[in-house]
Design a protein around this motif. Sequence first.
Motif, PDB file in Angstrom:
ATOM      1  N   PRO A   1     -22.129   7.865  10.317  1.00 52.82           N
ATOM      2  CA  PRO A   1     -23.344   8.071   9.505  1.00 52.82           C
ATOM      3  C   PRO A   1     -23.310   7.187   8.263  1.00 52.82           C
ATOM      4  CG  PRO A   1     -22.403  10.168  10.194  1.00 52.82           C
ATOM      5  CD  PRO A   1     -21.414   9.117  10.595  1.00 52.82           C
ATOM      6  N   THR A   2     -24.463   6.862   7.734  1.00 52.10           N
ATOM      7  CA  THR A   2     -24.565   5.868   6.660  1.00 52.10           C
ATOM      8  C   THR A   2     -23.680   6.181   5.469  1.00 52.10           C
ATOM      9  OG1 THR A   2     -26.849   5.398   7.307  1.00 52.10           O
ATOM     10  CG2 THR A   2     -26.145   4.662   5.129  1.00 52.10           C
ATOM     11  N   PHE A   3     -23.718   7.436   4.984  1.00 51.21           N
ATOM     12  CA  PHE A   3     -22.944   7.743   3.779  1.00 51.21           C
ATOM     13  C   PHE A   3     -21.447   7.683   4.047  1.00 51.21           C
ATOM     14  CE2 PHE A   3     -23.021  11.818   5.861  1.00 51.21           C
ATOM     15  CZ  PHE A   3     -21.892  12.494   5.431  1.00 51.21           C
ATOM     16  N   LEU A   4     -21.017   8.085   5.252  1.00 49.19           N
ATOM     17  CA  LEU A   4     -19.594   7.983   5.587  1.00 49.19           C
ATOM     18  C   LEU A   4     -19.179   6.533   5.790  1.00 49.19           C
ATOM     19  CD1 LEU A   4     -18.877  10.949   8.044  1.00 49.19           C
ATOM     20  CD2 LEU A   4     -18.186  10.706   5.656  1.00 49.19           C
ATOM     21  N   ARG A   5     -20.087   5.727   6.339  1.00 51.90           N
ATOM     22  CA  ARG A   5     -19.774   4.319   6.552  1.00 51.90           C
ATOM     23  C   ARG A   5     -19.518   3.612   5.225  1.00 51.90           C
ATOM     24  NH1 ARG A   5     -24.121   2.867   8.890  1.00 51.90           N
ATOM     25  NH2 ARG A   5     -25.075   1.638   7.215  1.00 51.90           N
ATOM     26  N   HIS A   6     -20.321   3.912   4.217  1.00 49.92           N
ATOM     27  CA  HIS A   6     -20.111   3.285   2.913  1.00 49.92           C
ATOM     28  C   HIS A   6     -18.777   3.717   2.304  1.00 49.92           C
ATOM     29  CE1 HIS A   6     -23.945   1.423   3.005  1.00 49.92           C
ATOM     30  NE2 HIS A   6     -24.670   2.511   2.766  1.00 49.92           N
ATOM     31  N   ILE A   7     -18.433   4.988   2.463  1.00 52.85           N
ATOM     32  CA  ILE A   7     -17.133   5.465   1.965  1.00 52.85           C
ATOM     33  C   ILE A   7     -16.003   4.740   2.685  1.00 52.85           C
ATOM     34  CG2 ILE A   7     -15.590   7.459   1.828  1.00 52.85           C
ATOM     35  CD1 ILE A   7     -18.067   9.218   1.509  1.00 52.85           C
ATOM     36  N   ALA A   8     -16.121   4.634   4.004  1.00 49.87           N
ATOM     37  CA  ALA A   8     -15.078   3.981   4.794  1.00 49.87           C
ATOM     38  C   ALA A   8     -14.926   2.509   4.413  1.00 49.87           C
ATOM     39  CB  ALA A   8     -15.400   4.106   6.279  1.00 49.87           C
ATOM     40  N   GLU A   9     -16.040   1.835   4.167  1.00 57.07           N
ATOM     41  CA  GLU A   9     -15.977   0.402   3.865  1.00 57.07           C
ATOM     42  C   GLU A   9     -15.357   0.117   2.496  1.00 57.07           C
ATOM     43  OE1 GLU A   9     -19.929  -0.728   6.553  1.00 57.07           O
ATOM     44  OE2 GLU A   9     -20.042  -0.673   4.350  1.00 57.07           O
ATOM     45  N   TRP A  10     -15.462   1.066   1.557  1.00 56.69           N
ATOM     46  CA  TRP A  10     -14.880   0.876   0.228  1.00 56.69           C
ATOM     47  C   TRP A  10     -13.580   1.648   0.052  1.00 56.69           C
ATOM     48  CZ3 TRP A  10     -16.320  -2.529  -3.508  1.00 56.69           C
ATOM     49  CH2 TRP A  10     -17.531  -3.204  -3.302  1.00 56.69           C
ATOM     50  N   ASN A  11     -13.097   2.202   1.120  1.00 60.90           N
ATOM     51  CA  ASN A  11     -11.832   2.923   1.118  1.00 60.90           C
ATOM     52  C   ASN A  11     -10.678   1.917   1.010  1.00 60.90           C
ATOM     53  OD1 ASN A  11      -9.559   4.455   1.720  1.00 60.90           O
ATOM     54  ND2 ASN A  11     -10.541   5.581   3.379  1.00 60.90           N
ATOM     55  N   PRO A  12      -9.756   2.064   0.047  1.00 55.53           N
ATOM     56  CA  PRO A  12      -8.627   1.120  -0.039  1.00 55.53           C
ATOM     57  C   PRO A  12      -7.786   1.092   1.225  1.00 55.53           C
ATOM     58  CG  PRO A  12      -8.284   3.035  -1.464  1.00 55.53           C
ATOM     59  CD  PRO A  12      -9.704   3.079  -1.012  1.00 55.53           C
ATOM     60  N   PHE A  13      -7.726   2.210   1.909  1.00 51.08           N
ATOM     61  CA  PHE A  13      -7.013   2.273   3.181  1.00 51.08           C
ATOM     62  C   PHE A  13      -7.659   1.340   4.204  1.00 51.08           C
ATOM     63  CE2 PHE A  13      -6.126   4.246   7.303  1.00 51.08           C
ATOM     64  CZ  PHE A  13      -4.756   4.483   7.220  1.00 51.08           C
ATOM     65  N   SER A  14      -9.001   1.355   4.263  1.00 55.54           N
ATOM     66  CA  SER A  14      -9.728   0.501   5.203  1.00 55.54           C
ATOM     67  C   SER A  14      -9.513  -0.978   4.904  1.00 55.54           C
ATOM     68  CB  SER A  14     -11.226   0.813   5.154  1.00 55.54           C
ATOM     69  OG  SER A  14     -11.506   2.107   5.624  1.00 55.54           O
ATOM     70  N   ALA A  15      -9.436  -1.330   3.624  1.00 53.70           N
ATOM     71  CA  ALA A  15      -9.243  -2.734   3.262  1.00 53.70           C
ATOM     72  C   ALA A  15      -7.921  -3.258   3.804  1.00 53.70           C
ATOM     73  CB  ALA A  15      -9.298  -2.893   1.741  1.00 53.70           C
TER      74      ALA A  15
ATOM     75  N   SER B   1      -4.215  -1.932  -4.213  1.00 50.79           N
ATOM     76  CA  SER B   1      -2.828  -1.469  -4.343  1.00 50.79           C
ATOM     77  C   SER B   1      -2.308  -1.635  -5.770  1.00 50.79           C
ATOM     78  CB  SER B   1      -1.927  -2.225  -3.359  1.00 50.79           C
ATOM     79  OG  SER B   1      -2.272  -1.944  -2.017  1.00 50.79           O
ATOM     80  N   VAL B   2      -2.584  -2.778  -6.376  1.00 52.61           N
ATOM     81  CA  VAL B   2      -2.136  -3.017  -7.750  1.00 52.61           C
ATOM     82  C   VAL B   2      -2.800  -2.028  -8.703  1.00 52.61           C
ATOM     83  CG1 VAL B   2      -2.193  -4.671  -9.661  1.00 52.61           C
ATOM     84  CG2 VAL B   2      -1.572  -5.438  -7.354  1.00 52.61           C
ATOM     85  N   LEU B   3      -4.085  -1.765  -8.491  1.00 55.14           N
ATOM     86  CA  LEU B   3      -4.799  -0.818  -9.347  1.00 55.14           C
ATOM     87  C   LEU B   3      -4.222   0.593  -9.213  1.00 55.14           C
ATOM     88  CD1 LEU B   3      -7.188  -0.300 -11.276  1.00 55.14           C
ATOM     89  CD2 LEU B   3      -8.608   0.121  -9.245  1.00 55.14           C
ATOM     90  N   ILE B   4      -3.921   1.003  -7.994  1.00 58.05           N
ATOM     91  CA  ILE B   4      -3.338   2.333  -7.770  1.00 58.05           C
ATOM     92  C   ILE B   4      -1.972   2.440  -8.443  1.00 58.05           C
ATOM     93  CG2 ILE B   4      -2.401   3.877  -5.998  1.00 58.05           C
ATOM     94  CD1 ILE B   4      -4.653   2.835  -4.145  1.00 58.05           C
ATOM     95  N   ILE B   5      -1.153   1.392  -8.314  1.00 60.96           N
ATOM     96  CA  ILE B   5       0.167   1.406  -8.960  1.00 60.96           C
ATOM     97  C   ILE B   5       0.010   1.508 -10.473  1.00 60.96           C
ATOM     98  CG2 ILE B   5       2.236   0.045  -9.434  1.00 60.96           C
ATOM     99  CD1 ILE B   5       1.950  -1.137  -6.615  1.00 60.96           C
ATOM    100  N   ALA B   6      -0.874   0.694 -11.040  1.00 54.90           N
ATOM    101  CA  ALA B   6      -1.044   0.686 -12.496  1.00 54.90           C
ATOM    102  C   ALA B   6      -1.477   2.055 -13.015  1.00 54.90           C
ATOM    103  CB  ALA B   6      -2.065  -0.380 -12.893  1.00 54.90           C
ATOM    104  N   ILE B   7      -2.405   2.694 -12.317  1.00 56.85           N
ATOM    105  CA  ILE B   7      -2.925   3.979 -12.783  1.00 56.85           C
ATOM    106  C   ILE B   7      -1.916   5.097 -12.574  1.00 56.85           C
ATOM    107  CG2 ILE B   7      -4.675   5.755 -12.381  1.00 56.85           C
ATOM    108  CD1 ILE B   7      -6.639   3.489 -11.719  1.00 56.85           C
ATOM    109  N   PHE B   8      -1.410   5.224 -11.351  1.00 56.94           N
ATOM    110  CA  PHE B   8      -0.597   6.396 -11.036  1.00 56.94           C
ATOM    111  C   PHE B   8       0.847   6.260 -11.521  1.00 56.94           C
ATOM    112  CE2 PHE B   8      -4.226   7.113  -8.326  1.00 56.94           C
ATOM    113  CZ  PHE B   8      -4.396   8.481  -8.420  1.00 56.94           C
TER     114      PHE B   8
ATOM    115  N   LEU C   1       0.830  -1.203   0.000  1.00 48.67           N
ATOM    116  CA  LEU C   1       0.000   0.000   0.000  1.00 48.67           C
ATOM    117  C   LEU C   1       0.866   1.255   0.000  1.00 48.67           C
ATOM    118  CD1 LEU C   1      -2.959   1.144   0.285  1.00 48.67           C
ATOM    119  CD2 LEU C   1      -2.478   1.285   2.741  1.00 48.67           C
ATOM    120  N   GLY C   2       1.922   1.247   0.821  1.00 46.05           N
ATOM    121  CA  GLY C   2       2.807   2.401   0.865  1.00 46.05           C
ATOM    122  C   GLY C   2       3.489   2.656  -0.468  1.00 46.05           C
TER     123      GLY C   2
END
Length: 286
Positions: A217-231, A266-273, A171-172
């Motif tokens: 809150p619901t909308f923040l929870r969904h963001i947090a759950e799909w956050n690559p950092f959270s994974a 992580s692989v997706l972030i590397i490929a894109i950036f 991730l780093g």
Amino acid sequence: MSAVTKTAAATAAPRPRGGVVQSAKDSLVVAKRNLIRMMRIPEMVIFGLIQPIMFVVLFSYVFGGSISVGGSLSPELYREFLMAGIFAQTVTFATAGAGAGIADDMHKGLIDRFRSLPMARGAVLTGRTLADLVQTTLTVIVLAVVALIVGWRIHEGVLKMLAGFALLLLLGYAFSWIGALIGLSVRTPEAATSGGLIWLFPLTFISNAFVPSDNMPTFLRHIAEWNPFSATVQACRELFGNLPAGYPVADAWPMQNPVLASVLWSVLIIAIFRTLAVRKYRSAAA
């Protein structure tokens, strides 16, 4: 154009050497150059250690008895819950340093000097990100020792522990390419540092790093759950054995399959950036 002029032009702008092997060799040369520079400026490493150590101590002892984890306010449970988040925050916050370093190289004209050499174009950035990965590894090792001192423990064995740290470093490394792109896109190291931190704070705090996401809150929870950092944080907690009994696991796919989700993110972030950063470098050096 005369033969002499053609020869002079070819000498002034040598063509980069191609091939995967040659590109890897060039990247290692640049990484060595950056590691030597880091060793000659030890305060870079020392200051990079201070912030995560402060976070460990402050969150462990200031918030340890105030945040419920798995239905318990136990400070010991919270320390174990916390550490995966601190580790992940540490490897991602190295992004700001990576961006500032590349911006500094651009500002001092180092990129122009590299451009005059017959080397792979992407090697400059790859070497820099590899050197940052080594520095991040050293920081994580020291941080793990501090965590053990304050009461953090591993409960799933050495192999799973190593797998957890491998996910953190992956991730780093992925985020260091975001830092590289930022460093190439701004004019000064100060701007790169600011630009590298602005988006990291919401990314790390709208996550499951410091508090369970089920209380958001619901909308923040969904963001947090799909956050690559959270994974990655969730994956490390599972691999370290730091999920307390009764801790609710969200139904979102990344939280149900955190190890796989962490690798894919992580692989997706590397490929894109990496693609975007190398393209930006080539345009800047054109």
